[in-house]
Design a protein around this motif. Structure first.
Motif, PDB file in Angstrom:
ATOM      1  N   HIS A  84      10.360  52.037   1.208  1.00  0.00           N
ATOM      2  CA  HIS A  84      10.655  50.614   1.081  1.00  0.00           C
ATOM      3  C   HIS A  84      10.567  50.234  -0.395  1.00  0.00           C
ATOM      4  CE1 HIS A  84      10.293  50.218   5.421  1.00  0.00           C
ATOM      5  NE2 HIS A  84       9.121  50.803   5.362  1.00  0.00           N
ATOM      6  N   VAL A 132      10.892  42.843   0.992  1.00  0.00           N
ATOM      7  CA  VAL A 132      11.352  44.223   1.178  1.00  0.00           C
ATOM      8  C   VAL A 132      12.852  44.185   0.895  1.00  0.00           C
ATOM      9  CG1 VAL A 132      11.561  46.175   2.743  1.00  0.00           C
ATOM     10  CG2 VAL A 132       9.603  44.635   2.940  1.00  0.00           C
ATOM     11  N   GLU A 135      15.716  49.794   1.760  1.00  0.00           N
ATOM     12  CA  GLU A 135      14.997  50.879   2.407  1.00  0.00           C
ATOM     13  C   GLU A 135      15.840  52.141   2.295  1.00  0.00           C
ATOM     14  OE1 GLU A 135      12.725  50.977   6.505  1.00  0.00           O
ATOM     15  OE2 GLU A 135      14.844  51.383   6.834  1.00  0.00           O
TER      16      GLU A 135
END
Length: 653
Positions: A84, A132, A135
């Protein structure tokens, strides 16, 4: 070719050595958190300014305006399945208090030679202070990047705790201390300007692997068949301006990159003094009216979710307070009996009713506003977003461009069953669809007999297929059908009669084998061409239009090899324009055991009757899904399919 990603979209990574550049317009803290197969982050896999390097990833040792992640995927520990990439606002740096107060951050994934693989602009942020952003994850021995954009108002501590890190608060304090020791510096401006976000409500995005994201309502419920997929929800990267044309058709299954600034929303009509302004269709920022309506609908979806959550919390508080006051009254022996006890209990109940009434009054006010907005928005929707009874279908013409989203039905909550929010998902489809023909689950399904349920499920699938055909340009979308026993003939009649199918429905074991082999070969060829950068090498007779495969009565007529091919199409097909639309009862496939669980989880489950198996990504309400229905006696489906077929024949000439 650069992929312009939106939330939830994925893109393959052709290199193991990468650089991820962040352009935020203000100093941010960059962190990288490795996670195991279950999505849990460990301290040893966390790179941050206090410990800027872990195997495979390095981050800046300070808060900077344009930080860069240095990534060597070949050096990442085997136990790490996801990485992440996080950005957060430093505390006490004199910058913005939250991401909503500044320009949208932009991230670019760069190869060692400077080629940009993918870009992602994180729009729709408000009170969040940590995000976030991207990813990186393993899939079948290769690495991919997924656009996440999940924000946290509680900062890094909340973000890390949500990812299962032990002592998340202490870790966040160490990161804050490390960045406080170094003064933020400024780096060169971003590679390109981010999308403007003036007043835009966040567009929807499919859920990330471990948590829901705001694009598609995610399955919910106690049954594992309703669990959200742990794998990527789809593989449909957004491409550069204009899809390339190759012999046989297009192979870039994506929306063109936006190149113009967003059009501001229309001004609301002037209201009488002291009265709120009336609702306006397209009252959201976007690059077109279509996108403004899309963003407005998702804003309505979020508004309804949050206002109902506030109402439910208020009612729960009132009832909890009532219980506490009754307990106190009963705890005092002097008030258990007699007039004093009765008065105390009556006062407690009156207070509860008053609080509940106030909550309902606030809810009714918000519902009235949303209903008024819905009454304005619904008639203004284009065919891709409209119900089958919308007048826009009467003026339907085959479009010249693909839409950005399509309507799969409606969503509603029990507090306001008459207010329905259009259920929109982005195109191209990022995951297949599964129309559940089983009778387990909702009360509505139990009340329908088995034969009727299967017919309704196939009717629902045909309705979805017809809409997908109708909203794409002529020749850009092809529908094929596998109906091993021929049980779906009645439902398929509109598609067959109009000539909208690429070929007659495949029947029998041989038909299943031939169709799956052809589509599997197509996925292999186009995947190799796209990864190798050689689209001209594709056979000139290969149909590169997007393909929708309707599979009826699975697993009837499917042997082990066919099941394996079907799973392959579900996993790898979406990124090269092959999509599944399954019509099946999961119980019929129980003989295969857990081997098919990944298949069910990779598909978005919808139902031919109302069912409350979907959840929003904000407060996780259970929403009742209403499937699309063609008005009884209406000729709209036949008329639309006739136009699609006529346009396709003209296009073929």
């Amino acid at each position: 070719m650069t992929a312009e990603l939106v939330r939830g979209q994925n893109h393959p990574l052709p290199e193991t050595l990468l650089e991820v550049r962040v352009s935020a317009g203000h100093p941010v803290v960059a962190c990288a958190a490795g996670a195991d197969e279950g999505g849990v982050v460990r301290e040893a896999w966390l790179a941050h300014p206090g410990a800027p390097a872990v195997p495979g990833v390095e981050v800046p040792a300070e808060a900077v305006q344009a930080p860069r992640f240095a990534v060597d995927l070949g050096a990442v520990a085997e136990a790490v399945h996801r990485i992440h990439l996080l950005i957060a606002l430093p505390e006490g740096a004199g910058g913005p208090a939250h991401f909503g107060a500044t320009a949208a951050p932009f991230l670019a994934v760069i190869t060692p030679d400077g080629a940009e693989i993918a870009g992602f602009t994180i729009t729709g942020l408000d009170s969040e202070t940590a995000v976030v952003a991207l990813e990186l994850y393993r899939r079948q021995g290769a690495w991919k990047v997924r656009a996440v954009g999940q924000g946290y108002a509680g900062g890094l501590a909340q973000l890390l705790a949500d990812h299962g890190l032990d002592r998340a608060r202490e870790t966040a304090d160490r990161i804050r201390s490390a960045t406080a020791r170094t003064a933020p510096r400024t780096e060169p401006a971003r590679l390109r300007a981010p999308a403007a976000t003036d007043g835009a409500r966040p567009p929807a995005s499919p859920q990330p692997a471990a948590r829901p994201g705001p694009d598609t309502p995610v399955p919910t419920g106690g049954d594992d068949r309703n669990a959200p997929a742990a794998a990527a929800p789809g593989d449909g990267p957004e491409g550069a301006a204009g899809p390339p044309t190759v012999p046989g058709g297009r192979i870039d299954y994506a929306h063109p990159r936006r190149s113009a600034p967003p059009v501001p929303p229309p001004a609301a009509p002037a209201a009488a003094p002291g009265q709120p302004a009336g609702p306006v269709a397209g009252d959201a920022t976007g690059w077109s009216m279509e996108e403004r309506l899309y963003n407005q609908i998702w804003g309505m979806f979020e508004d309804l979710a949050r206002t109902v959550a506030a109402y439910r919390n208020a009612v729960e508080f009132a009832e909890s307070r009532l219980d506490q006051e009754l307990d106190r009254a009963l705890a005092d022996p002097r008030s258990r009996i007699g007039d004093a006890g009765d008065a105390a209990r009556a006062a407690a109940r009156a207070k509860c009713e008053q609080l509940t009434a106030l909550a309902r009054q606030s809810l009714d006010r918000d519902l009235a506003q949303l209903t008024a907005e819905s009454d304005v928005v619904e008639p203004a929707l284009p065919p891709a977003y409209a119900r089958w009874d919308n007048p826009s279908w009467h003026a339907y013409r085959v479009p010249m461009e693909s839409p950005m989203a399509v309507r799969l039905g409606d969503l509603q909550l029990p507090e306001s069953p008459e207010l329905r929010i259009p259920f929109l998902i982005r195109l191209p489809l990022e995951r297949g669809l599964w129309v559940d023909s089983g009778r387990a689950g909702s009360e509505a399904a139990i009340m329908v007999d088995e034969a009727r349920m299967r017919r309704l499920a196939m009717d629902c699938a045909v309705s979805h297929a017809a809409r997908l055909l109708a909203v794409h340009p002529a020749g850009d979308y092809t529908v094929q059908v596998i109906d091993p026993a021929g049980t779906g003939a009645a439902s398929l009649a509109p598609l067959v009669r109009s000539g909208a199918l690429a070929a007659p429905p495949a029947t029998g074991a041989q038909g299943v084998t031939t169709t799956l082999a052809r589509l599997t070969q197509r996925v292999d060829l186009v995947t190799m061409a796209m990864r190798g950068g050689a689209p001209d090498a594709l056979p000139p007779d290969l149909d590169t239009s997007e393909q929708l495969l309707i599979v009826n009565d699975f697993p009837h007529g499917f042997d082990d090899r066919a099941v394996t091919q079907l799973r392959y199409l579900a996993d790898e097909g979406p990124q090269v324009g092959v999509h599944l639309l399954m019509v099946a009862d999961r119980e019929d496939a129980s003989a295969y055991g857990p081997v098919l669980d990944p298949l069910w989880r990779s598909l978005l489950r919808i139902t031919p009757v109302p069912d409350d198996h979907l959840a929003d990504p904000w407060v996780r309400h259970s929403w009742t899904y209403q499937p699309p229905t063609v008005p009884e006696g209406s000729e709209v489906l036949r008329q639309v399919l006739d136009q699609v077929t006529a346009a396709r024949r003209s296009w073929g000439h």
